[in-house]
Design a protein around this motif. Structure first.
Motif, PDB file in Angstrom:
ATOM      1  N   GLN A  38       0.822  -1.198   0.000  1.00 48.32           N
ATOM      2  CA  GLN A  38       0.000   0.000   0.000  1.00 48.32           C
ATOM      3  C   GLN A  38       0.864   1.259   0.000  1.00 48.32           C
ATOM      4  OE1 GLN A  38      -3.494   0.085  -0.159  1.00 48.32           O
ATOM      5  NE2 GLN A  38      -3.143  -2.085  -0.624  1.00 48.32           N
ATOM      6  N   LEU A  39       0.287   2.361  -0.456  1.00 46.56           N
ATOM      7  CA  LEU A  39       0.901   3.682  -0.374  1.00 46.56           C
ATOM      8  C   LEU A  39       0.042   4.524   0.568  1.00 46.56           C
ATOM      9  CD1 LEU A  39       1.664   4.369  -4.163  1.00 46.56           C
ATOM     10  CD2 LEU A  39       3.177   3.396  -2.447  1.00 46.56           C
ATOM     11  N   THR A  40       0.621   4.904   1.708  1.00 50.31           N
ATOM     12  CA  THR A  40      -0.126   5.669   2.708  1.00 50.31           C
ATOM     13  C   THR A  40       0.459   7.069   2.788  1.00 50.31           C
ATOM     14  OG1 THR A  40      -0.441   3.627   3.972  1.00 50.31           O
ATOM     15  CG2 THR A  40      -0.941   5.701   5.087  1.00 50.31           C
ATOM     16  N   ALA A  41      -0.396   8.078   2.568  1.00 51.19           N
ATOM     17  CA  ALA A  41       0.059   9.475   2.550  1.00 51.19           C
ATOM     18  C   ALA A  41      -0.096  10.107   3.929  1.00 51.19           C
ATOM     19  CB  ALA A  41      -0.732  10.275   1.518  1.00 51.19           C
ATOM     20  N   TYR A  42       0.913  10.873   4.328  1.00 49.21           N
ATOM     21  CA  TYR A  42       0.915  11.621   5.591  1.00 49.21           C
ATOM     22  C   TYR A  42       1.221  13.074   5.274  1.00 49.21           C
ATOM     23  CZ  TYR A  42       1.370   7.029   7.863  1.00 49.21           C
ATOM     24  OH  TYR A  42       1.185   5.743   8.289  1.00 49.21           O
ATOM     25  N   THR A  43       0.485  13.986   5.879  1.00 50.53           N
ATOM     26  CA  THR A  43       0.717  15.416   5.660  1.00 50.53           C
ATOM     27  C   THR A  43       1.882  15.893   6.517  1.00 50.53           C
ATOM     28  OG1 THR A  43      -1.618  15.756   5.219  1.00 50.53           O
ATOM     29  CG2 THR A  43      -0.326  17.700   5.783  1.00 50.53           C
ATOM     30  N   GLY A  44       2.750  16.715   5.925  1.00 51.91           N
ATOM     31  CA  GLY A  44       3.873  17.276   6.666  1.00 51.91           C
ATOM     32  C   GLY A  44       5.192  16.639   6.269  1.00 51.91           C
ATOM     33  N   ASN A  45       6.224  16.923   7.059  1.00 53.72           N
ATOM     34  CA  ASN A  45       7.550  16.389   6.743  1.00 53.72           C
ATOM     35  C   ASN A  45       7.777  15.059   7.462  1.00 53.72           C
ATOM     36  OD1 ASN A  45       8.097  17.077   9.398  1.00 53.72           O
ATOM     37  ND2 ASN A  45       9.345  18.855   8.882  1.00 53.72           N
TER      38      ASN A  45
ATOM     39  N   GLU B  73       6.563  10.621  11.478  1.00 55.90           N
ATOM     40  CA  GLU B  73       6.912   9.790  12.628  1.00 55.90           C
ATOM     41  C   GLU B  73       5.869   9.905  13.723  1.00 55.90           C
ATOM     42  OE1 GLU B  73      11.754   9.536  12.657  1.00 55.90           O
ATOM     43  OE2 GLU B  73      10.788  11.243  13.600  1.00 55.90           O
ATOM     44  N   ASP B  74       5.438  11.141  14.009  1.00 58.15           N
ATOM     45  CA  ASP B  74       4.438  11.357  15.056  1.00 58.15           C
ATOM     46  C   ASP B  74       3.132  10.644  14.709  1.00 58.15           C
ATOM     47  OD1 ASP B  74       6.099  12.897  16.623  1.00 58.15           O
ATOM     48  OD2 ASP B  74       5.436  14.786  15.769  1.00 58.15           O
ATOM     49  N   GLN B  75       2.682  10.832  13.461  1.00 59.57           N
ATOM     50  CA  GLN B  75       1.394  10.259  13.063  1.00 59.57           C
ATOM     51  C   GLN B  75       1.444   8.734  13.024  1.00 59.57           C
ATOM     52  OE1 GLN B  75      -0.104  12.329   9.417  1.00 59.57           O
ATOM     53  NE2 GLN B  75       1.395  13.896   9.988  1.00 59.57           N
ATOM     54  N   ARG B  76       2.538   8.201  12.504  1.00 58.52           N
ATOM     55  CA  ARG B  76       2.644   6.741  12.420  1.00 58.52           C
ATOM     56  C   ARG B  76       2.843   6.137  13.810  1.00 58.52           C
ATOM     57  NH1 ARG B  76       6.908   2.837  11.138  1.00 58.52           N
ATOM     58  NH2 ARG B  76       5.946   1.028  10.137  1.00 58.52           N
ATOM     59  N   ALA B  77       3.594   6.819  14.641  1.00 60.22           N
ATOM     60  CA  ALA B  77       3.808   6.319  15.999  1.00 60.22           C
ATOM     61  C   ALA B  77       2.500   6.245  16.768  1.00 60.22           C
ATOM     62  CB  ALA B  77       4.793   7.221  16.735  1.00 60.22           C
ATOM     63  N   GLU B  78       1.650   7.247  16.571  1.00 58.69           N
ATOM     64  CA  GLU B  78       0.367   7.256  17.260  1.00 58.69           C
ATOM     65  C   GLU B  78      -0.480   6.060  16.834  1.00 58.69           C
ATOM     66  OE1 GLU B  78      -3.484  10.250  17.817  1.00 58.69           O
ATOM     67  OE2 GLU B  78      -1.646  10.925  16.817  1.00 58.69           O
ATOM     68  N   ARG B  79      -0.429   5.747  15.538  1.00 58.01           N
ATOM     69  CA  ARG B  79      -1.195   4.603  15.046  1.00 58.01           C
ATOM     70  C   ARG B  79      -0.626   3.295  15.579  1.00 58.01           C
ATOM     71  NH1 ARG B  79      -0.483   1.771  10.363  1.00 58.01           N
ATOM     72  NH2 ARG B  79       0.935   3.331   9.531  1.00 58.01           N
ATOM     73  N   LEU B  80       0.702   3.186  15.572  1.00 61.63           N
ATOM     74  CA  LEU B  80       1.328   1.952  16.029  1.00 61.63           C
ATOM     75  C   LEU B  80       1.156   1.732  17.527  1.00 61.63           C
ATOM     76  CD1 LEU B  80       4.663   2.071  14.010  1.00 61.63           C
ATOM     77  CD2 LEU B  80       2.831   0.414  13.721  1.00 61.63           C
TER      78      LEU B  80
END
Length: 637
Positions: free
Chosen positions: A223-230, A235-242
């Motif tokens: 999959q290709l998962t898009a995250y807004t920002g740098n 890291e913050d967004q993915r860490a929250e999900r994990l």
């Protein structure tokens, strides 16, 4: 815009993308991240038309000009400047048409073509190409040399310059910093920040991604998962999900506990204020890194060295170079036990040359290199990969170092570097550059060095492996000298810098932000026009240099007794901090509060109070001395 609609792609038996839908808007600067083999480069090949989707669509405007960095450079006889100009295909096409029109004496076509050339600012193209080459580290003389005369790394820089020369709508960059030094990385950051088109960037350099990108796309599990920002935002967004997954959360907490322990140890060690601040900020970022990489397959650490001599080595008045021409002159330095040093300096200044001297691969032209009898060096450089036996396996390489160690123990060790199952026993030859780098690092880690010399250790390593290497280096208790364009690694594992420039090696008092400002100011000064009265300017410059040298000498003399006092305080602080930690651990044990151990508990409490009081005094003294030094430095600015 770029649109992927229900796109699926397979390479052989492996499914890379499964019904992917994604939109990238014009002008976005997108970082593409993911593990090796996840499909990042295949996405680029798809956008360039080299691969075709098994199902679904990949759409972008038909009129777009796409630029990318070629992976091969033929041994051409044309000059570097002409090769870079070839990147502007429209310019070259118009030049060919103009030559044909002039041969045919077609006045109407000649006039029209000159107008078209003027419209694309063709007459400034050589100057534009020259700026690109200068920014990537080429000297003026080098721009006239034939392409065939450059080594592989410099040819890759030429390919990058050629891609930047193209006036593109879409720029695809796959690991553009791999063959660059820190100076060129800083320049490329500035160039890309003003690039007007759409940028897709594959990189494992988190600082580079942070400086440039406005969106991150993670390639993982088809999959290709898009995250807004740098990248930090990613890291913050993915860490929250994990963190919502219990197993991932537990591992994250253990890693954060490790980092907090490291920060505590670092704070206990007296260092310069600026460097301490830089270090703590870097470690704060690493908490997010750890969370974002909780599912990493890499897990390794350095065993403590068997010996820790002090100093490890000393260089005395050495000229260092090749043949009879020194690159570095009258170098005197000492590498102490526990030193953690980053080498800074422009390309060609001699960073790798100094590392080769310290590694024993290069003898000084004169002067002396003295090494401790129990010195054990772990040296990583790109040519180390060439020493791997292509026809032998990772397990074979490790068995050569440890012939009496059980195979299962060796397999377990290699597993920490993700050489698992058949990968441990298959030939090294077909491995990627990143996998070979991991193996070279594994062989170094196994040998338990007390001095690590690392020359661009992160080239070809993905973000997961870089995070694991950073954590392992933070915990390494030996000495460390690093050359790297990866600023996140430098900030996180070193606490002092040496500047190598103009044939000299000297301490650099500041962090990487200070160094970046220093280099930009230096480049601006170099680019400024020369004073018209050259003779008078030369006299003024000599006077200024003499005055600056005298001021530095005065400052050095004024600081000498303070630095001596600082060293004495640090020598007393180190064992007291160790004793305090031992007493704290002793008093944390509930058993010591039993009636039978009452006298032991009382003695420990008394000693804990004495040590804490003395530490408070020493730390206050250290702070006062440090403030005096900083005041002297500010007064001499």
């Amino acid at each position: 815009m770029i649109q992927l609609k229900n796109l699926s792609l397979r390479r052989g038996a492996k499914e890379l993308f499964n019904s992917v839908t994604l939109t990238i808007n014009p002008g976005q600067r997108v970082g593409i991240v993911g593990g090796n083999g996840a499909g990042k480069s295949s996405l680029f090949a798809l956008l360039r038309g080299q691969l075709h989707a098994d199902s679904g669509d990949a759409l972008f405007p038909a009129g777009w000009t796409v630029a990318h960095v070629a992976q091969e450079t033929p041994a051409l006889s044309c000059s570097a400047l002409d090769y870079v100009l070839d990147g502007d295909a429209e310019l070259r096409a118009l030049e060919q048409q103009l030559a044909a029109a002039e041969t045919a004496h077609d006045g109407e076509a000649i006039g029209r073509l000159h107008s078209e050339l003027a419209a694309i600012d063709a007459y400034a193209a050589p100057a534009r190409a020259g700026k690109l080459l200068a920014g990537l580290g080429f000297s003026q003389e080098a721009t006239t040399r034939p392409v065939a005369s450059f080594s592989g790394g410099w040819r890759m820089r030429l390919n990058l310059a050629q891609a930047l020369m193209c006036r593109s709508d879409l720029l695809l960059l796959d690991e553009p910093t791999n063959h660059l030094d820190l100076e060129a990385v800083i320049w490329l950051e500035q160039w890309l920040a003003s690039y007007p088109g759409t940028l897709l960037l594959i990189s494992h350099d988190r600082e580079f991604l942070d400086a440039i990108t406005t969106q991150i796309i993670e390639v993982a599990r088809g999959q290709l998962t898009a995250y807004t920002g740098n990248y930090s935002d990613f890291e913050d967004q993915r860490a929250e999900r994990l963190a919502q997954q219990q197993q991932a959360f537990d591992k994250q907490q253990r890693t954060i506990a490790h980092l907090e322990s490291f920060i505590t140890r670092f704070k206990a060690k007296a260092t310069k204020a600026k460097q301490a601040q830089s270090r703590i900020k870097a470690l704060a970022r690493l908490e997010r890194v750890a969370a974002a990489h909780v599912d990493t397959p890499f897990d390794f650490h350095f065993e403590p060295p068997e010996h820790s001599p002090n100093p490890l080595l000393q260089v005395e008045l050495a000229d260092i170079g090749y043949g009879e021409a020194p690159i570095l002159r009258r170098v005197s330095l000492s590498v102490e036990s526990g030193a953690r040093i980053g080498l800074l300096g422009p390309n060609g200044a001699g960073k790798s040359t100094l590392v080769k001297l310290l590694a024993g691969e290069l003898a000084p032209l004169n002067g002396q290199l003295k090494t401790a009898r129990e010195l054990k060096i772990g040296y990583f450089a790109q040519h180390q990969l060439d020493t791997l036996r292509e026809d032998e396996s990772p397990l074979w390489h490790l068995q050569k170092l440890a012939p009496t160690t059980r195979e299962q123990e060796l397999r377990n060790f290699l597993g920490g570097f993700n050489f698992i199952g058949d990968m441990a026993t298959e030939p090294v030859g077909p491995l990627s550059g990143g996998e070979k780098s991991r193996l070279a690092l594994a062989l170094i880690v196994w040998q338990r060095p007390n001095l690590l010399l690392l020359d661009e250790p992160t080239n070809h390593l993905d973000l997961d492996m870089r995070a694991a290497l950073t954590l392992a280096l933070q915990d390494f208790i030996g000495s460390l000298i690093v050359v790297s364009h990866d600023r996140a690694l430098l900030e996180s594992v070193t606490d002092q810098y040496w500047l190598i420039d103009a044939g000299q090696v000297q301490p650099f008092d500041g962090d990487l932000a200070d160094y970046r400002a220093y280099r930009l100011a230096q480049q601006a000064a170099d680019a400024a026009p020369r004073a018209s009265a050259a003779g008078g300017a030369e006299v003024d410059r000599k006077t200024q240099k003499r005055q600056e040298a005298e001021a530095r000498q005065r400052l050095s003399e004024q600081k000498k007794p303070l630095l001596k006092r600082l060293t004495a305080l640090e020598r007393e602080l180190t064992p007291l901090n160790a004793e305090k930690a031992a007493l704290d651990a002793q008093l944390a044990d509930e058993a010591i509060y039993s009636a039978e151990r009452k006298s032991e508990m009382q003695a420990a409490l008394k000693r804990q109070g004495e040590v804490s009081a003395r530490l408070a005094e020493l730390e206050e003294d250290w702070l006062m001395v440090q403030m005096e030094i900083e005041a002297l430095e500010e007064a001499n600015i």
